[in-house]
Scaffold this active site. Structure first.
Site, mmCIF file in Angstrom:
data_model
loop_
_atom_site.group_PDB
_atom_site.id
_atom_site.type_symbol
_atom_site.label_atom_id
_atom_site.label_comp_id
_atom_site.label_asym_id
_atom_site.label_seq_id
_atom_site.Cartn_x
_atom_site.Cartn_y
_atom_site.Cartn_z
ATOM 1 N N ASP A 2 41.251 33.775 50.226
ATOM 2 C CA ASP A 2 40.327 33.310 51.260
ATOM 3 C C ASP A 2 40.450 31.791 51.324
ATOM 4 O O ASP A 2 41.346 31.199 50.693
ATOM 5 C CB ASP A 2 38.897 33.819 51.018
ATOM 6 C CG ASP A 2 38.193 33.125 49.851
ATOM 7 O OD1 ASP A 2 38.828 32.313 49.138
ATOM 8 O OD2 ASP A 2 36.997 33.402 49.645
ATOM 9 N N CYS A 24 40.326 33.671 45.295
ATOM 10 C CA CYS A 24 39.175 33.154 46.040
ATOM 11 C C CYS A 24 38.583 32.019 45.203
ATOM 12 O O CYS A 24 39.271 31.469 44.335
ATOM 13 C CB CYS A 24 38.169 34.255 46.368
ATOM 14 S SG CYS A 24 37.379 35.064 44.960
ATOM 15 N N THR A 84 36.118 32.061 42.960
ATOM 16 C CA THR A 84 35.866 32.475 41.574
ATOM 17 C C THR A 84 36.809 33.574 41.085
ATOM 18 O O THR A 84 36.890 33.819 39.876
ATOM 19 C CB THR A 84 34.447 33.046 41.451
ATOM 20 O OG1 THR A 84 34.338 34.149 42.367
ATOM 21 C CG2 THR A 84 33.383 31.997 41.775
ATOM 22 N N GLY A 98 34.629 37.826 43.790
ATOM 23 C CA GLY A 98 34.448 38.584 45.034
ATOM 24 C C GLY A 98 35.691 39.393 45.367
ATOM 25 O O GLY A 98 35.601 40.568 45.766
ATOM 26 N N HIS A 103 47.242 46.962 28.691
ATOM 27 C CA HIS A 103 46.280 48.024 28.369
ATOM 28 C C HIS A 103 45.696 48.726 29.595
ATOM 29 O O HIS A 103 45.407 49.918 29.520
ATOM 30 C CB HIS A 103 45.122 47.450 27.541
ATOM 31 C CG HIS A 103 45.484 47.213 26.106
ATOM 32 N ND1 HIS A 103 44.557 46.994 25.127
ATOM 33 C CD2 HIS A 103 46.695 47.153 25.484
ATOM 34 C CE1 HIS A 103 45.156 46.820 23.957
ATOM 35 N NE2 HIS A 103 46.462 46.898 24.143
ATOM 36 N N ASN A 104 45.462 47.983 30.674
ATOM 37 C CA ASN A 104 44.784 48.571 31.842
ATOM 38 C C ASN A 104 45.750 48.939 32.966
ATOM 39 O O ASN A 104 45.308 49.493 33.975
ATOM 40 C CB ASN A 104 43.737 47.602 32.430
ATOM 41 C CG ASN A 104 42.835 46.982 31.389
ATOM 42 O OD1 ASN A 104 42.744 45.749 31.291
ATOM 43 N ND2 ASN A 104 42.166 47.805 30.590
ATOM 44 N N ARG A 132 48.157 55.769 24.275
ATOM 45 C CA ARG A 132 46.718 56.039 24.356
ATOM 46 C C ARG A 132 46.082 55.359 25.574
ATOM 47 O O ARG A 132 45.069 55.820 26.090
ATOM 48 C CB ARG A 132 46.011 55.599 23.070
ATOM 49 C CG ARG A 132 45.956 54.112 22.839
ATOM 50 C CD ARG A 132 45.341 53.773 21.479
ATOM 51 N NE ARG A 132 45.111 52.356 21.281
ATOM 52 C CZ ARG A 132 46.055 51.472 20.946
ATOM 53 N NH1 ARG A 132 47.317 51.875 20.800
ATOM 54 N NH2 ARG A 132 45.758 50.194 20.780
ATOM 55 N N HIS A 133 46.723 54.287 26.041
ATOM 56 C CA HIS A 133 46.169 53.585 27.206
ATOM 57 C C HIS A 133 46.350 54.396 28.488
ATOM 58 O O HIS A 133 45.575 54.238 29.432
ATOM 59 C CB HIS A 133 46.818 52.205 27.338
ATOM 60 C CG HIS A 133 46.676 51.391 26.085
ATOM 61 N ND1 HIS A 133 45.460 50.935 25.635
ATOM 62 C CD2 HIS A 133 47.597 50.999 25.165
ATOM 63 C CE1 HIS A 133 45.637 50.282 24.496
ATOM 64 N NE2 HIS A 133 46.914 50.310 24.187
HETATM 65 C C1 RB5 Z 1 33.660 31.298 49.255
HETATM 66 O O1 RB5 Z 1 32.840 30.176 49.372
HETATM 67 C C2 RB5 Z 1 33.458 31.985 47.917
HETATM 68 O O2 RB5 Z 1 32.240 32.640 47.914
HETATM 69 C C3 RB5 Z 1 34.587 32.923 47.636
HETATM 70 O O3 RB5 Z 1 35.793 32.218 47.655
HETATM 71 C C4 RB5 Z 1 34.567 33.644 46.304
HETATM 72 O O4 RB5 Z 1 34.367 32.755 45.256
HETATM 73 C C5 RB5 Z 1 33.724 34.819 46.212
HETATM 74 O O5 RB5 Z 1 33.675 35.518 45.192
#
Ligand code: RB5
Length: 148
Positions: A10, A67, A69, A72, A100-101, A134-135
């Site tokens: 994003d 994104c 963080t 999201g 593992h995943n 096992r995974h």
């Molecule tokens: C956008 O501002 C922010 O919310 C998005 O990039 C992200 O971090 C959401 O999880």
């Protein structure tokens, strides 16, 4: 043959996508870029959805979502059956979620980590094999949860 990697972001992840694209090109990966293509505001679920559809339709092997963080994007991606998306902030997690995943999407937070760490994590994510054994049983359990 090198994997086909699908990448999406994003507006919050756009600037971190650029060094990752440069790394992928340098390493000779085939890349599908589902956008976005600027820092203009967009909605991350749209780009997670586009990316997951490329994987579930078999047009790419593995994906990277970015994104602000990484959170999201991972929430949106994990709504798609067959997608195992992992939001990681360090190299150990990026490696272990493959081992593992059998994660097929790495989610990164551009406001959390820098480009050097992100590229190292991408390198580990793309070059670590699922350990199976096992995974596999546990990943099969995740697949069963997808069907509920
Ligand atoms: C956008 O501002 C922010 O919310 C998005 O990039 C992200 O971090 C959401 O999880």
């Amino acid at each position: 043959m090198k994997k086909t990697v699908v990448i999406g972001c994003d507006h919050g992840g756009y600037e971190l996508k650029l060094p990752i694209l440069a790394y992928l090109a340098e390493e000779g990966y085939r890349v599908v870029d589902v956008g976005c293509d600027s820092t203009d505001s967009v909605n991350y679920p749209d780009y997670a959805d586009k990316l997951c559809n490329v994987i579930t339709s078999g047009k790419a092997d593995i994906g990277i979502l970015i994104c602000g963080t990484g959170i999201g994007m991972s929430m949106a991606a994990n709504k798609h059956p067959g997608i195992r998306a992992a939001c990681c902030e360090n190299t150990y997690s990026a490696r272990m979620t493959r081992a593992h995943n059998d994660a097929n999407v790495l989610c990164l937070g551009a406001r959390v980590i820098g480009a050097g760490l992100a590229v190292d994590m991408v390198e580990l994510f793309l070059n670590t094999d699922f350990l199976g054994g096992r995974h596999s049983t546990r990943v099969e359990m995740l697949n069963e949860l997808d069907k509920r």
